[in-house]
Design a protein around this motif. Structure first.
Motif, PDB file in Angstrom:
ATOM      1  N   TYR A  37       1.021  -1.310  -0.024  1.00 24.15           N
ATOM      2  CA  TYR A  37      -0.257  -0.023   0.149  1.00 24.15           C
ATOM      3  C   TYR A  37       0.734   1.002   0.290  1.00 24.15           C
ATOM      4  CZ  TYR A  37      -4.460  -2.555   1.627  1.00 24.15           C
ATOM      5  OH  TYR A  37      -5.136  -3.144   1.872  1.00 24.15           O
ATOM      6  N   ARG A  38       0.107   1.909  -0.090  1.00 21.49           N
ATOM      7  CA  ARG A  38       0.687   3.120   0.030  1.00 21.49           C
ATOM      8  C   ARG A  38      -0.107   4.914   0.801  1.00 21.49           C
ATOM      9  NH1 ARG A  38       2.363   5.295  -6.761  1.00 21.49           N
ATOM     10  NH2 ARG A  38       0.732   5.375  -7.054  1.00 21.49           N
ATOM     11  N   GLN A  39       0.701   5.653   0.688  1.00 16.60           N
ATOM     12  CA  GLN A  39       0.006   7.369   1.504  1.00 16.60           C
ATOM     13  C   GLN A  39       0.626   7.771   1.087  1.00 16.60           C
ATOM     14  OE1 GLN A  39      -1.383   6.727   6.048  1.00 16.60           O
ATOM     15  NE2 GLN A  39      -3.014   7.794   5.568  1.00 16.60           N
ATOM     16  N   ALA A  40       0.325   8.878   0.651  1.00 16.53           N
ATOM     17  CA  ALA A  40       0.971  10.122   0.259  1.00 16.53           C
ATOM     18  C   ALA A  40       0.154  11.426   0.825  1.00 16.53           C
ATOM     19  CB  ALA A  40       0.425  10.579  -2.102  1.00 16.53           C
ATOM     20  N   PRO A  41       0.713  12.865   1.295  1.00 19.55           N
ATOM     21  CA  PRO A  41       0.479  13.343   2.038  1.00 19.55           C
ATOM     22  C   PRO A  41      -1.030  13.743   1.816  1.00 19.55           C
ATOM     23  CG  PRO A  41       2.614  13.446   1.569  1.00 19.55           C
ATOM     24  CD  PRO A  41       1.701  12.841   0.759  1.00 19.55           C
ATOM     25  N   GLY A  42      -1.737  13.494   2.765  1.00 22.08           N
ATOM     26  CA  GLY A  42      -3.105  14.202   2.785  1.00 22.08           C
ATOM     27  C   GLY A  42      -4.242  13.565   1.911  1.00 22.08           C
ATOM     28  N   LYS A  43      -3.579  12.128   1.649  1.00 24.07           N
ATOM     29  CA  LYS A  43      -4.761  10.958   1.218  1.00 24.07           C
ATOM     30  C   LYS A  43      -4.460   9.675   1.856  1.00 24.07           C
ATOM     31  CE  LYS A  43      -3.366  13.022  -3.476  1.00 24.07           C
ATOM     32  NZ  LYS A  43      -2.801  12.227  -5.657  1.00 24.07           N
ATOM     33  N   SER A  44      -5.430   9.244   1.755  1.00 20.48           N
ATOM     34  CA  SER A  44      -6.095   7.600   2.227  1.00 20.48           C
ATOM     35  C   SER A  44      -5.226   7.038   0.804  1.00 20.48           C
ATOM     36  CB  SER A  44      -7.446   7.246   1.853  1.00 20.48           C
ATOM     37  OG  SER A  44      -7.495   7.743   0.452  1.00 20.48           O
ATOM     38  N   ARG A  45      -5.017   5.613   2.594  1.00 18.58           N
ATOM     39  CA  ARG A  45      -3.622   5.119   2.192  1.00 18.58           C
ATOM     40  C   ARG A  45      -5.137   3.672   0.656  1.00 18.58           C
ATOM     41  NH1 ARG A  45      -1.455   1.445   7.054  1.00 18.58           N
ATOM     42  NH2 ARG A  45      -0.867   3.708   7.780  1.00 18.58           N
ATOM     43  N   GLU A  46      -3.957   3.197  -0.143  1.00 15.94           N
ATOM     44  CA  GLU A  46      -4.133   2.473  -1.025  1.00 15.94           C
ATOM     45  C   GLU A  46      -3.704   1.600  -1.783  1.00 15.94           C
ATOM     46  OE1 GLU A  46      -4.226   5.029  -5.406  1.00 15.94           O
ATOM     47  OE2 GLU A  46      -1.597   6.049  -4.726  1.00 15.94           O
ATOM     48  N   LEU A  47      -4.475   0.720  -2.184  1.00 15.45           N
ATOM     49  CA  LEU A  47      -3.740  -0.480  -2.476  1.00 15.45           C
ATOM     50  C   LEU A  47      -2.889  -0.525  -3.258  1.00 15.45           C
ATOM     51  CD1 LEU A  47      -3.394  -3.108  -1.345  1.00 15.45           C
ATOM     52  CD2 LEU A  47      -5.700  -4.216  -3.226  1.00 15.45           C
ATOM     53  N   VAL A  48      -1.466  -0.556  -4.027  1.00 19.02           N
ATOM     54  CA  VAL A  48      -0.712  -0.362  -4.865  1.00 19.02           C
ATOM     55  C   VAL A  48      -0.952  -1.746  -6.021  1.00 19.02           C
ATOM     56  CG1 VAL A  48       1.320  -0.126  -5.688  1.00 19.02           C
ATOM     57  CG2 VAL A  48       0.365   1.740  -3.747  1.00 19.02           C
ATOM     58  N   ALA A  49      -0.334  -3.213  -5.111  1.00 15.61           N
ATOM     59  CA  ALA A  49      -0.178  -4.016  -6.025  1.00 15.61           C
ATOM     60  C   ALA A  49       0.053  -5.391  -5.190  1.00 15.61           C
ATOM     61  CB  ALA A  49       1.191  -4.662  -6.321  1.00 15.61           C
ATOM     62  N   THR A  50      -1.222  -6.433  -4.623  1.00 19.03           N
ATOM     63  CA  THR A  50      -0.704  -7.965  -4.161  1.00 19.03           C
ATOM     64  C   THR A  50      -0.380  -8.919  -4.713  1.00 19.03           C
ATOM     65  OG1 THR A  50      -3.231  -6.870  -3.199  1.00 19.03           O
ATOM     66  CG2 THR A  50      -2.989  -9.662  -3.391  1.00 19.03           C
ATOM     67  N   ILE A  51       0.227 -10.188  -4.439  1.00 23.29           N
ATOM     68  CA  ILE A  51       0.964 -11.392  -4.746  1.00 23.29           C
ATOM     69  C   ILE A  51       0.051 -12.145  -4.278  1.00 23.29           C
ATOM     70  CG2 ILE A  51       3.037 -10.872  -3.776  1.00 23.29           C
ATOM     71  CD1 ILE A  51       3.616 -12.636  -6.035  1.00 23.29           C
ATOM     72  N   LEU A  52      -1.056 -13.361  -4.411  1.00 18.46           N
ATOM     73  CA  LEU A  52      -1.434 -14.249  -3.674  1.00 18.46           C
ATOM     74  C   LEU A  52       0.179 -15.586  -3.076  1.00 18.46           C
ATOM     75  CD1 LEU A  52      -4.898 -14.243  -5.349  1.00 18.46           C
ATOM     76  CD2 LEU A  52      -4.359 -13.078  -3.238  1.00 18.46           C
ATOM     77  N   SER A  53      -0.687 -16.244  -2.296  1.00 19.33           N
ATOM     78  CA  SER A  53      -0.673 -17.666  -1.930  1.00 19.33           C
ATOM     79  C   SER A  53      -0.287 -18.413  -3.330  1.00 19.33           C
ATOM     80  CB  SER A  53      -0.867 -18.007  -0.753  1.00 19.33           C
ATOM     81  OG  SER A  53      -2.139 -18.338  -1.250  1.00 19.33           O
ATOM     82  N   ASP A  89       4.240   9.031  -7.358  1.00 17.43           N
ATOM     83  CA  ASP A  89       4.081   7.410  -6.613  1.00 17.43           C
ATOM     84  C   ASP A  89       5.155   8.087  -5.604  1.00 17.43           C
ATOM     85  OD1 ASP A  89       5.736   6.516 -10.110  1.00 17.43           O
ATOM     86  OD2 ASP A  89       3.813   5.750  -8.714  1.00 17.43           O
ATOM     87  N   THR A  90       5.492   9.401  -5.542  1.00 15.22           N
ATOM     88  CA  THR A  90       5.394   9.841  -3.564  1.00 15.22           C
ATOM     89  C   THR A  90       4.865   8.694  -2.552  1.00 15.22           C
ATOM     90  OG1 THR A  90       7.783  11.188  -4.774  1.00 15.22           O
ATOM     91  CG2 THR A  90       6.461  11.865  -2.340  1.00 15.22           C
ATOM     92  N   ALA A  91       5.783   8.594  -1.359  1.00 12.03           N
ATOM     93  CA  ALA A  91       4.636   8.409  -0.718  1.00 12.03           C
ATOM     94  C   ALA A  91       5.335   7.016   0.479  1.00 12.03           C
ATOM     95  CB  ALA A  91       3.060   7.265  -1.535  1.00 12.03           C
TER      96      ALA A  91
END
Length: 114
Positions: A37-53, A89-91
């Motif tokens: 996940y990533r969180q930029a200043p003033g923004k909510s946390r967002e999912l960037v990428a997932t890898i499952l089992s 992408d800064t976060a």
């Protein structure tokens, strides 16, 4: 005790690359879905990428084609290779392990400057 420790953040110029790592302990790593996940200043946390089992992957549209998530179950580590970085992408980037419970790392700062 579960620990997720991120590393690899830093300052990079626009168009550059970074590889983030997240080393996990205290969980059966191979059974967990691993997320960045990533969180930029003033923004909510967002999912960037997932890898499952199962090694299936998911990417946010904003990073598709530029970022690659991978995992090494032998090393209990998940990676995020980030190429063609943009200022947006800064976060702070966070590692997350998810199965029945959800665990978070402390975050690592990525700053992309022009």
């Amino acid at each position: 005790q579960v620990q997720l420790v991120e590393s690899g953040g830093g300052l990079v110029q626009t168009g550059g690359s970074l590889r983030l790592s997240c080393a996990a302990s205290g969980i059966i790593f191979s059974l967990h879905a691993m997320n960045w996940y990533r969180q930029a200043p003033g923004k909510s946390r967002e999912l960037v990428a997932t890898i499952l089992s199962s090694y299936n992957t998911y990417y946010a549209d904003s990073v598709k084609g530029r970022f690659t998530i991978s995992r090494d179950n032998a090393k209990n580590t998940v990676y995020l290779q980030m190429n063609s970085l943009k200022s947006e992408d800064t976060a702070v980037y966070y590692c997350n392990a998810n199965r029945y419970d959800s665990y978070w790392g402390q975050g690592t700062q990525v700053t992309v400057s022009s």
